[in-house]
Design a protein around this motif. Structure first.
Motif, mmCIF file in Angstrom:
data_model
loop_
_atom_site.group_PDB
_atom_site.id
_atom_site.type_symbol
_atom_site.label_atom_id
_atom_site.label_comp_id
_atom_site.label_asym_id
_atom_site.label_seq_id
_atom_site.Cartn_x
_atom_site.Cartn_y
_atom_site.Cartn_z
ATOM 1 N N ARG A 111 5.940 5.812 8.195
ATOM 2 C CA ARG A 111 6.116 5.219 6.868
ATOM 3 C C ARG A 111 5.966 6.286 5.797
ATOM 4 O O ARG A 111 4.936 6.370 5.118
ATOM 5 N N GLY A 161 5.003 4.904 2.496
ATOM 6 C CA GLY A 161 3.955 3.906 2.493
ATOM 7 C C GLY A 161 4.507 2.528 2.821
ATOM 8 O O GLY A 161 5.582 2.391 3.407
ATOM 9 N N ASP A 221 5.767 -0.714 1.008
ATOM 10 C CA ASP A 221 6.166 -1.223 -0.300
ATOM 11 C C ASP A 221 7.400 -2.118 -0.155
ATOM 12 O O ASP A 221 8.517 -1.627 -0.003
ATOM 13 N N ASP A 248 0.857 -1.196 0.000
ATOM 14 C CA ASP A 248 0.000 0.000 0.000
ATOM 15 C C ASP A 248 0.891 1.244 0.000
ATOM 16 O O ASP A 248 1.065 1.909 1.025
ATOM 17 N N PRO A 249 1.469 1.577 -1.147
ATOM 18 C CA PRO A 249 2.437 2.680 -1.213
ATOM 19 C C PRO A 249 1.836 4.057 -0.959
ATOM 20 O O PRO A 249 2.584 5.012 -0.737
ATOM 21 N N ILE A 250 0.500 4.181 -0.976
ATOM 22 C CA ILE A 250 -0.108 5.492 -0.720
ATOM 23 C C ILE A 250 -0.566 5.626 0.731
ATOM 24 O O ILE A 250 -1.114 6.653 1.122
ATOM 25 N N SER A 251 -0.323 4.594 1.528
ATOM 26 C CA SER A 251 -0.635 4.654 2.958
ATOM 27 C C SER A 251 0.559 5.278 3.684
ATOM 28 O O SER A 251 1.396 4.592 4.269
ATOM 29 N N ILE A 252 0.630 6.607 3.630
ATOM 30 C CA ILE A 252 1.790 7.345 4.116
ATOM 31 C C ILE A 252 1.526 7.891 5.524
ATOM 32 O O ILE A 252 0.426 8.363 5.828
#
Length: 212
Positions: free
Chosen positions: A126, A129, A131, A118-122
């Motif tokens: 993290r 995100g 990754d 989930d690279p947009i879960s910043i």
């Protein structure tokens, strides 16, 4: 021959330094001790089943070994190299990278392949995100895998090969002493099967390939 320089016919079970001190000498020794245990036991064993849908799995990466020369993660250049086709034939598969909100789309029998992506879960913890796709992970649903089925055993350089030879010499001496006791003083030689095993292990020792 491979079609691409970032893809080969091998996959690798690299050893993590746990704890990870970010000190090369310390982390190398930590990983080396784990490798010695693998050689002593004769098998690579599964990790924490909590991370693999409560199914015992052995984890691998298909990233080529020459990346280990610049790897800054917990993974150290100690590991076991297998043919990708062999692991596939044993039931090994690539993980399925996906967000947790899509996990319920997987059949229960495939949950062992799930890996959070989930690279947009910043967040502050993290900033990039979640990754881990750089690991290019494979998993084999098994509790253990014989090290003798491997293509090679990788250590950082020849000094570790020398150390393994010395350590296994000691193992052979200890085994010979055990045989001496069992035979009531009639024989003081290693068990032939154990001697063959050590000979095979020594032939498998190698250092990581370099691309150039």
């Amino acid at each position: 021959m491979s079609k691409r320089i970032d893809s080969t016919r091998f996959i690798y079970h690299w050893i993590k330094a746990e704890p990870f001190e970010k000190i090369k000498e310390t982390d190398y020794e930590t990983a080396f001790d784990v490798l010695l245990n693998i050689i002593h036991d004769g098998a690579v064993k599964s990790g924490d089943p909590y991370k693999t849908g409560y199914k015992s799995c052995i984890c691998f990466t298909e990233s080529p070994e020459y990346f280990m020369h610049s790897d800054r993660s917990k993974y150290q250049p100690f590991g076991v190299k297998y043919l990708k086709d062999y692991i596939f034939s044993q039931g090994g598969r690539t993980v399925i990278y996906m967000p947790s909100r899509e996990k319920n789309l997987l059949h229960d029998e495939l949950l062992w392949r799930y890996m959070l992506h989930d690279p947009i879960s910043i967040s502050d913890e993290r900033p990039f995100g979640v990754d881990f796709t750089w690991e290019r992970e494979w998993r084999l649903p098994a509790e253990e895998l014989s090290i003798l089925d491997a293509y090679s055993i990788i250590v950082p350089d020849s000094s570790y090969i020398d150390r393994i030879i010395k350590i296994t010499d000691r193992w052979l001496d200890e085994n010979a002493h055990e045989e001496y006791i069992r035979s009531h003083g009639r024989l003081e030689e290693p068990d032939p099967g154990f001697q063959d095993y050590i000979d095979d292990i020594r032939l498998m020792l190698a250092t990581p390939d370099r691309l150039f």
